[in-house]
Motif scaffolding. Structure first.
Motif, mmCIF file in Angstrom:
data_model
loop_
_atom_site.group_PDB
_atom_site.id
_atom_site.type_symbol
_atom_site.label_atom_id
_atom_site.label_comp_id
_atom_site.label_asym_id
_atom_site.label_seq_id
_atom_site.Cartn_x
_atom_site.Cartn_y
_atom_site.Cartn_z
ATOM 1 N N ILE A 91 48.345 103.534 102.071
ATOM 2 C CA ILE A 91 48.902 103.181 100.770
ATOM 3 C C ILE A 91 50.056 102.189 100.929
ATOM 4 O O ILE A 91 50.222 101.257 100.125
ATOM 5 N N ALA A 92 50.841 102.375 101.993
ATOM 6 C CA ALA A 92 52.034 101.540 102.186
ATOM 7 C C ALA A 92 51.728 100.191 102.838
ATOM 8 O O ALA A 92 52.600 99.315 102.865
ATOM 9 N N ALA A 93 50.525 100.015 103.370
ATOM 10 C CA ALA A 93 50.195 98.761 104.055
ATOM 11 C C ALA A 93 50.350 97.581 103.098
ATOM 12 O O ALA A 93 49.778 97.565 102.009
ATOM 13 N N GLN A 98 46.994 93.520 105.298
ATOM 14 C CA GLN A 98 45.598 93.639 104.879
ATOM 15 C C GLN A 98 44.870 92.299 104.986
ATOM 16 O O GLN A 98 43.706 92.249 105.412
ATOM 17 N N LYS A 99 45.542 91.223 104.629
ATOM 18 C CA LYS A 99 44.920 89.898 104.683
ATOM 19 C C LYS A 99 44.638 89.470 106.119
ATOM 20 O O LYS A 99 43.599 88.864 106.397
ATOM 21 N N ARG A 100 45.556 89.782 107.042
ATOM 22 C CA ARG A 100 45.324 89.425 108.442
ATOM 23 C C ARG A 100 44.137 90.204 109.003
ATOM 24 O O ARG A 100 43.311 89.657 109.752
ATOM 25 N N ALA A 101 44.044 91.482 108.637
ATOM 26 C CA ALA A 101 42.916 92.283 109.103
ATOM 27 C C ALA A 101 41.610 91.750 108.529
ATOM 28 O O ALA A 101 40.590 91.682 109.230
ATOM 29 N N TRP A 102 41.624 91.348 107.260
ATOM 30 C CA TRP A 102 40.412 90.805 106.644
ATOM 31 C C TRP A 102 40.000 89.492 107.315
ATOM 32 O O TRP A 102 38.817 89.230 107.523
ATOM 33 N N LYS A 103 40.973 88.671 107.687
ATOM 34 C CA LYS A 103 40.662 87.437 108.407
ATOM 35 C C LYS A 103 39.918 87.744 109.698
ATOM 36 O O LYS A 103 38.914 87.094 110.026
#
Length: 301
Positions: A91-93, A98-103
């Motif tokens: 929840i706190a991320a 999140q965007k770096r992980a999605w990349k």
């Protein structure tokens, strides 16, 4: 395990999951070794002890409709001992995390798609050149550009359109394979103390498996390649019969060369779920690099 023919019965006996099929055929395996059970027929009976034993060992049960397409998935409620703590971390991320992980996930997916095209057709359709264009969060939607190049080539069907609601080949085969893969990813996330409902990129309010949909992206090409090979041997009009389902499940139980050793896909998914925990806890490389040794090439047990 795929239960495709009925009437059938699933039961427990001395820590074995036993499948009793038509004509007194019988098959069994230790319940702790079973990652996924797919019920592809309505003519199957099973008891509460079967469900609880699967859940206790982290197994997933997937139920299919009359067309043979998965419609429901069970997951263990008893998750990781640190589940509340990791739920708070999810929840706190922040969005940058999140965007770096999605990349990282999108880059890995496009590399895997390029590998599929090279193995099937001898060229990658220009996908490899797109990998480095994916920035944090993929604001230019390079993933979609890769899809536009990929889908017409992978099955050698220029008119093909990916449709998750289609019951016609090859979409029906993709839907089945993706649903099983999704269940395996969700299982790995729950085992790592993460909730599949809180996604990195996928965020629809009715999607209870958003994070599973994120993490499975680099592994979808496994299904794509197997479907392409099935179509080569059978033609375009392919139904979800028992033999086709068996072939679709082969890559799910195969081994892949990952970090210096041949490992089961379920093991690799558990490793990546654990790395995602490291991301949320701030212990991972900021770009969360997925293993470069992953190429989607599998071998049977």
């Amino acid at each position: 395990m795929d239960v495709s023919e009925g009437p059938a019965r699933l039961r427990l006996e001395n820590r074995l999951l036993v499948l009793e099929g038509p004509e007194n055929r019988c098959w069994s395996a230790p319940v702790e070794e079973i990652a996924v059970v797919v019920l592809s027929t309505e003519w199957v009976r099973l008891s509460a002890p079967v469900l609880t034993a699967l859940a206790a060992h982290g197994g997933v049960l997937i139920a299919c409709d009359r067309r043979g397409l998965p419609v429901a998935t069970t997951l263990p409620l008893r998750g990781h001992t640190l589940f509340p703590q990791r739920l708070r971390l999810q929840i706190a991320a922040g969005r940058p995390c999140q965007k770096r992980a999605w990349k990282a996930l999108v880059r890995a997916k496009i590399r895997a798609q390029a590998g599929v095209l090279r193995r099937l057709h001898g060229e990658d359709g220009g996908l490899e050149t797109l990998v480095e264009k994916v920035r944090s969060g993929d604001p230019e939607n390079v993933e979609a550009e890769a899809a536009r190049r990929y889908w017409p080539r992978v099955f050698a069907l220029p008119e093909f359109r990916r449709d998750p609601d289609s019951a016609e080949a090859p979409n029906n085969l993709l839907n089945y394979g993706y649903a099983v893969l999704r269940g395996m990813v969700a299982r790995a996330l729950v085992a790592a103390g993460l909730t599949p409902a809180l996604g990195l990129h996928h965020r629809h309010r009715e999607n209870a498996f958003a994070l599973a949909d994120d993490l499975m992206e680099p592994f979808r090409p496994i299904v794509d390649e197997q479907v392409a090979r099935i179509l080569r041997g059978t033609g375009r009009e392919v139904g979800l019969d028992q033999e086709i389902k068996r072939r679709l499940l082969e890559p799910m139980v195969g081994r892949y060369f990952y970090e210096g050793a041949w490992r089961k896909l379920a093991t690799i998914l558990h490793c990546l779920a654990a790395r995602l925990v490291d991301v949320f806890e701030g212990r991972a490389n900021k770009d969360w690099p997925l293993p470069t040794s992953w190429d989607g090439v599998w071998r049977s047990e």
